[in-house]
Design a protein around this motif. Structure first.
Motif, short mmCIF file in Angstrom:
data_model
loop_
_atom_site.label_atom_id
_atom_site.label_comp_id
_atom_site.label_asym_id
_atom_site.label_seq_id
_atom_site.Cartn_x
_atom_site.Cartn_y
_atom_site.Cartn_z
N PHE A 45 0.84 -1.19 0.00
CA PHE A 45 0.00 0.00 0.00
C PHE A 45 0.88 1.25 0.00
CE2 PHE A 45 1.14 -0.24 4.39
CZ PHE A 45 1.03 1.05 4.89
N MET A 74 -2.03 -0.84 9.05
CA MET A 74 -1.85 -1.65 7.84
C MET A 74 -0.65 -2.58 7.98
SD MET A 74 -4.22 -1.07 5.53
CE MET A 74 -3.55 -1.44 3.89
N LEU A 88 -2.63 -1.21 -3.11
CA LEU A 88 -3.70 -0.39 -2.56
C LEU A 88 -3.24 1.04 -2.35
CD1 LEU A 88 -4.96 -2.82 0.25
CD2 LEU A 88 -6.22 -2.22 -1.82
N LEU A 90 -4.20 4.24 0.03
CA LEU A 90 -4.89 4.52 1.28
C LEU A 90 -5.15 6.02 1.34
CD1 LEU A 90 -4.03 3.02 4.72
CD2 LEU A 90 -4.70 5.38 4.53
N LEU A 145 -9.65 2.47 1.17
CA LEU A 145 -8.65 1.64 0.50
C LEU A 145 -9.09 1.47 -0.95
CD1 LEU A 145 -7.89 -1.08 3.20
CD2 LEU A 145 -6.52 0.91 2.59
#
Length: 198
Positions: A45, A74, A88, A90, A145
């Protein structure tokens, strides 16, 4: 049952309701996941740019604290922070607004009157409505997300609660950390984990 005992029970019940309401101090958490998202393929992420909490182009102590808290949550779930092709994105958003609660509750009061026949004072109960107005600040913290390859929201967590008026930076930071932990407590996935069938 005497009027005094009835009034005492009503006031006791009102005090109990107020006490129970005061105990519910945590934020209300709601979450939603995309049913078509394959969470087992997400392993990394990065923060979306620009973050919704930094829409004016600069960060603040609060936005940095929110980013650190989200990153810790996370990473605790096995996700790796990377700026090179993350799975991902965020994003974090937060805002406050003024709210007003108006409550009305029947209460009993007493009036005294003098009886010339009995040559004494008597207590006479009467009922009225008491209205209370409470003004407070409500804060909303959003965590999104986004599937980076599809540019699609796959999970959202929202915390809504009353914002305290403390000027202490450590206490504000602890509240941010707590709200972020409450949101991620509702996130059922880990990096690379195949979700259980429903």
């Amino acid at each position: 049952m005497s009027t005094f005992r009835l009034a005492a029970r009503v006031l006791g019940l009102a005090a109990l309701v107020a006490l129970l309401a005061a105990c519910a101090t945590g934020p209300r958490i709601t979450t939603e996941a995309d049913p078509e998202a394959d969470f087992s393929r997400y392993r990394s992420f990065a923060f979306y740019s620009p973050l919704a909490i930094e829409s004016r182009g600069y960060s603040s102590a609060s936005s940095e604290r929110m980013k650190a808290a989200a990153r810790a949550e996370m990473e605790a779930r096995g996700y790796v922070f990377t700026t090179e092709k993350p799975d991902l994105w965020l994003n974090i958003n937060a805002y406050t607004q003024q709210r007003t609660d108006v409550t009305s509750m029947p209460t009993v009061d007493y009036a005294y009157y003098y009886s010339y026949r009995a040559r004494g004072y008597y207590v006479v109960p009467y009922w009225r409505d008491r209205t209370d107005v409470h003004r407070y600040t409500e804060g909303t913290l959003n965590v999104d997300l986004i599937d980076a390859s599809r540019n699609r929201l796959v999970w959202e967590g929202i915390a809504v609660g009353r914002v305290g008026r403390s000027g202490d930076a450590a206490e504000r930071g602890a509240r941010i950390d707590g709200a972020m932990a409450d949101i991620f407590a509702q996130y059922p996935y880990r990096a690379g984990m195949v979700p259980a069938p429903r």
